[in-house]
Design a protein around this motif. Structure first.
Motif, PDB file in Angstrom:
ATOM      1  N   ILE A 241       0.847  -1.190   0.000  1.00 43.54           N
ATOM      2  CA  ILE A 241       0.000   0.000   0.000  1.00 43.54           C
ATOM      3  C   ILE A 241       0.886   1.244   0.000  1.00 43.54           C
ATOM      4  CG2 ILE A 241      -0.322  -0.140   2.517  1.00 43.54           C
ATOM      5  CD1 ILE A 241      -3.224   0.939   1.955  1.00 43.54           C
ATOM      6  N   THR A 242       0.481   2.238  -0.794  1.00 41.31           N
ATOM      7  CA  THR A 242       1.269   3.457  -0.848  1.00 41.31           C
ATOM      8  C   THR A 242       0.348   4.661  -1.032  1.00 41.31           C
ATOM      9  OG1 THR A 242       3.271   4.451  -1.796  1.00 41.31           O
ATOM     10  CG2 THR A 242       1.719   3.489  -3.347  1.00 41.31           C
ATOM     11  N   ASN A 243       0.899   5.836  -0.893  1.00 37.88           N
ATOM     12  CA  ASN A 243       0.176   7.089  -1.143  1.00 37.88           C
ATOM     13  C   ASN A 243       0.810   7.761  -2.359  1.00 37.88           C
ATOM     14  OD1 ASN A 243       0.062   7.901   2.434  1.00 37.88           O
ATOM     15  ND2 ASN A 243      -1.228   6.540   1.246  1.00 37.88           N
ATOM     16  N   PRO A 244       0.067   8.611  -3.057  1.00 39.47           N
ATOM     17  CA  PRO A 244       0.616   9.279  -4.241  1.00 39.47           C
ATOM     18  C   PRO A 244       1.559  10.407  -3.848  1.00 39.47           C
ATOM     19  CG  PRO A 244      -1.742   9.700  -4.030  1.00 39.47           C
ATOM     20  CD  PRO A 244      -1.335   8.958  -2.820  1.00 39.47           C
TER      21      PRO A 244
ATOM     22  N   SER B 182       0.003  23.875 -12.421  1.00 44.22           N
ATOM     23  CA  SER B 182       1.340  24.028 -11.863  1.00 44.22           C
ATOM     24  C   SER B 182       2.135  22.738 -12.077  1.00 44.22           C
ATOM     25  CB  SER B 182       1.262  24.369 -10.384  1.00 44.22           C
ATOM     26  OG  SER B 182       0.748  23.284  -9.658  1.00 44.22           O
ATOM     27  N   ARG B 183       1.426  21.619 -12.202  1.00 38.95           N
ATOM     28  CA  ARG B 183       2.032  20.363 -12.596  1.00 38.95           C
ATOM     29  C   ARG B 183       3.216  19.934 -11.733  1.00 38.95           C
ATOM     30  NH1 ARG B 183      -0.218  18.406 -16.775  1.00 38.95           N
ATOM     31  NH2 ARG B 183       1.509  17.019 -17.237  1.00 38.95           N
ATOM     32  N   SER B 184       3.096  20.056 -10.441  1.00 37.14           N
ATOM     33  CA  SER B 184       4.169  19.567  -9.576  1.00 37.14           C
ATOM     34  C   SER B 184       4.249  18.051  -9.628  1.00 37.14           C
ATOM     35  CB  SER B 184       3.940  20.034  -8.131  1.00 37.14           C
ATOM     36  OG  SER B 184       2.785  19.430  -7.591  1.00 37.14           O
ATOM     37  N   ALA B 185       3.165  17.411 -10.068  1.00 36.90           N
ATOM     38  CA  ALA B 185       3.177  15.953 -10.183  1.00 36.90           C
ATOM     39  C   ALA B 185       4.224  15.497 -11.200  1.00 36.90           C
ATOM     40  CB  ALA B 185       1.796  15.440 -10.586  1.00 36.90           C
ATOM     41  N   LYS B 186       4.422  16.308 -12.232  1.00 36.19           N
ATOM     42  CA  LYS B 186       5.398  15.969 -13.259  1.00 36.19           C
ATOM     43  C   LYS B 186       6.802  15.959 -12.636  1.00 36.19           C
ATOM     44  CE  LYS B 186       6.436  17.469 -17.943  1.00 36.19           C
ATOM     45  NZ  LYS B 186       7.410  18.579 -17.802  1.00 36.19           N
ATOM     46  N   ASP B 187       7.067  16.959 -11.813  1.00 39.55           N
ATOM     47  CA  ASP B 187       8.332  17.029 -11.076  1.00 39.55           C
ATOM     48  C   ASP B 187       8.512  15.792 -10.210  1.00 39.55           C
ATOM     49  OD1 ASP B 187       9.459  19.350 -11.799  1.00 39.55           O
ATOM     50  OD2 ASP B 187       9.434  20.256  -9.778  1.00 39.55           O
TER      51      ASP B 187
ATOM     52  N   ASP C 126      -1.226  18.217  -9.703  1.00 41.40           N
ATOM     53  CA  ASP C 126      -0.437  18.405  -8.489  1.00 41.40           C
ATOM     54  C   ASP C 126      -0.355  17.150  -7.627  1.00 41.40           C
ATOM     55  OD1 ASP C 126       0.749  20.892  -8.585  1.00 41.40           O
ATOM     56  OD2 ASP C 126      -1.092  21.925  -7.984  1.00 41.40           O
ATOM     57  N   MET C 127      -0.817  16.020  -8.148  1.00 42.21           N
ATOM     58  CA  MET C 127      -0.639  14.769  -7.418  1.00 42.21           C
ATOM     59  C   MET C 127      -0.374  13.666  -8.441  1.00 42.21           C
ATOM     60  SD  MET C 127      -3.185  12.870  -4.701  1.00 42.21           S
ATOM     61  CE  MET C 127      -2.679  13.686  -3.194  1.00 42.21           C
ATOM     62  N   LEU C 128       0.577  12.799  -8.109  1.00 39.52           N
ATOM     63  CA  LEU C 128       0.875  11.689  -8.999  1.00 39.52           C
ATOM     64  C   LEU C 128      -0.401  10.893  -9.256  1.00 39.52           C
ATOM     65  CD1 LEU C 128       4.157  10.472  -7.280  1.00 39.52           C
ATOM     66  CD2 LEU C 128       3.993  11.267  -9.647  1.00 39.52           C
ATOM     67  N   GLY C 129      -0.651  10.562 -10.508  1.00 36.30           N
ATOM     68  CA  GLY C 129      -1.834   9.784 -10.854  1.00 36.30           C
ATOM     69  C   GLY C 129      -1.527   8.292 -10.809  1.00 36.30           C
TER      70      GLY C 129
END
Ligand SMILES: Nc1ncnc2c1ncn2[C@@H]1O[C@H](COP(=O)(O)OP(=O)(O)OP(=O)(O)O)[C@@H](O)[C@H]1O
Ligand SMILES: [Mg+2]
Lengths: 268, 86
Positions: free
Chosen positions: A142-145, B12-17, A184-187
């Protein structure tokens, strides 16, 4: 009957192992299966409070290991689900009180009588983690983004493969669809690409989890919340059902793409 | 950050970073070789190779890369210009 032993682990602390263990226990037991949840986080007992069973503890897992009681005496029956049990961790001992062999020996004793044995792993990569994965047939990571949680998940995936417990399946917890949508969050797709592992569930960030934990009644007890439904879906997937991945962000394309990625990666 | 991002309209796409940084750090984690260890390895390698041929120390590059299923250490070791070699 021969139980499947599922260990829930993460590397990084606080990402949702205990929450997931309690909820998968409830979700599996709600379908009529018999389930034993074992808290392997010795010294930091928590599964009892998340399941709302803290007032019923007499014996714990270390008492069983050291022969002070029988395994059955340490099993606490859930208040609502007849077929759900908890074996609590010892609170005043540490991980060295149990060995991987103890875990294998005691879970073997349960195998013939229950459908599922769920093991809540402690954080870290030391003895407690090794104890938790020793008897596992299936390991759920289990992990978080979030960068550090994903990095630790990668380390754990490597260790699980080295122990020949692989490949394991991923639960992505605490996803905030709105943040994913604005970049702003890893998908989910990013994380699956990075970790190269099969997905078994996506659980959204949901206040209902905290509310449920306050009451000692896991969210999966009813279908009223998104997180509860997500855990129920993971339980169904563990049962071999093909359940589409929920589209958290309301976009149609999302589920289709994830499904295709799963197919391409091969089902393990 | 461009103008649109500053006024909160763009991504802002900080996810890309996050993704790029993760991919890089995992290459090192998986190989069990930190960037610092690679620098040390580079120094050792330069010493060994210099015993046999004169090289341009400043341009030596060692990189960890990953193709399909295998990680690779790739060394690019430029020799010293010909006139200095003679
Ligand atoms: N999907 C979610 N939405 C909101 N909160 C969550 C979610 N999942 C977990 N949490 C919260 O995160 C916190 C940590 O969860 P939990 O105790 O299950 O993590 P853990 O991995 O078992 O931690 P530890 O490593 O300390 O054992 C808890 O407060 C829990 O309520
Ligand atoms: Mg925990």
């Amino acid at each position: 009957m021969s139980a499947k032993i599922v260990t829930i682990t993460s590397g990084k602390g606080g990402v949702g192992k205990t929450t997931a263990t309690a909820n998968l226990g409830v979700a599996l037991a709600s379908t009529g299966a018999s389930v034993v949840c074992i808290d392997a986080d010795i010294g930091l007992r928590n599964l009892d409070v998340v399941m709302g069973l803290e007032n019923r503890i007499v014996y714990d897992f270390v008492d069983v290991v050291e022969g002070r009681c029988k395994l059955r005496q340490a099993m606490i029956r859930d208040k609502r689900l007849e077929q759900l049990y908890l074996i609590p961790a010892a609170q005043t001992r540490d991980k060295t009180a149990v060995s991987p062999q103890d875990m294998i020996r005691l879970t073997d004793e349960l195998r013939s009588e229950y459908d599922w044995i769920l093991i809540d792993s402690p954080a870290g990569i030391e003895r407690g983690f090794r104890n938790a994965i020793a008897p596992a047939d299936i390991v759920l990571i289990i992990t978080n983004p979030e960068v550090s949680a994903v990095r630790d998940a990668d380390r754990i995936i490597g260790l699980i493969e080295a122990e020949e417990k692989g490949p394991g399946k991923l639960i992505l917890n605490r996803v905030k669809p709105e943040m994913v949508r604005r970049g702003d969050m890893l998908g989910t797709e990013d994380i699956l690409e990075i970790l190269a592992i099969d997905l078994i569930g996506i659980v959204p960030e949901d206040e209902a989890v905290l509310v449920a934990t306050n009451h000692g009644v896991p969210v999966a007890s009813d279908t009223g919340s998104r997180a509860g439904r997500a855990f129920q879906n993971i339980a169904r997937r563990l049962n071999g059902e093909e359940v589409p991945f929920e589209s958290l962000d309301g976009r149609d394309g999302f589920f289709g793409r994830i499904t295709r990625m799963m197919k391409a990666g091969g089902e393990g | 950050m461009n103008f649109l991002e500053k006024v909160g309209l763009g991504k802002s796409r900080s996810a890309k970073d996050a993704k790029e940084r993760l991919q890089l750090v995992l290459i090192h984690d998986r190989a069990g070789l930190s960037p610092g260890r690679i620098e040390a390895l580079k120094d050792d390698l330069i010493d060994v190779i210099s015993k046999h041929v004169e090289i341009d120390r400043d341009l030596v590059e060692i990189t960890l890369t990953k193709d399909r299923d295998r990680q690779r250490l790739v060394a690019d070791i430029p020799l010293a210009p010909p006139r200095r070699r003679r």
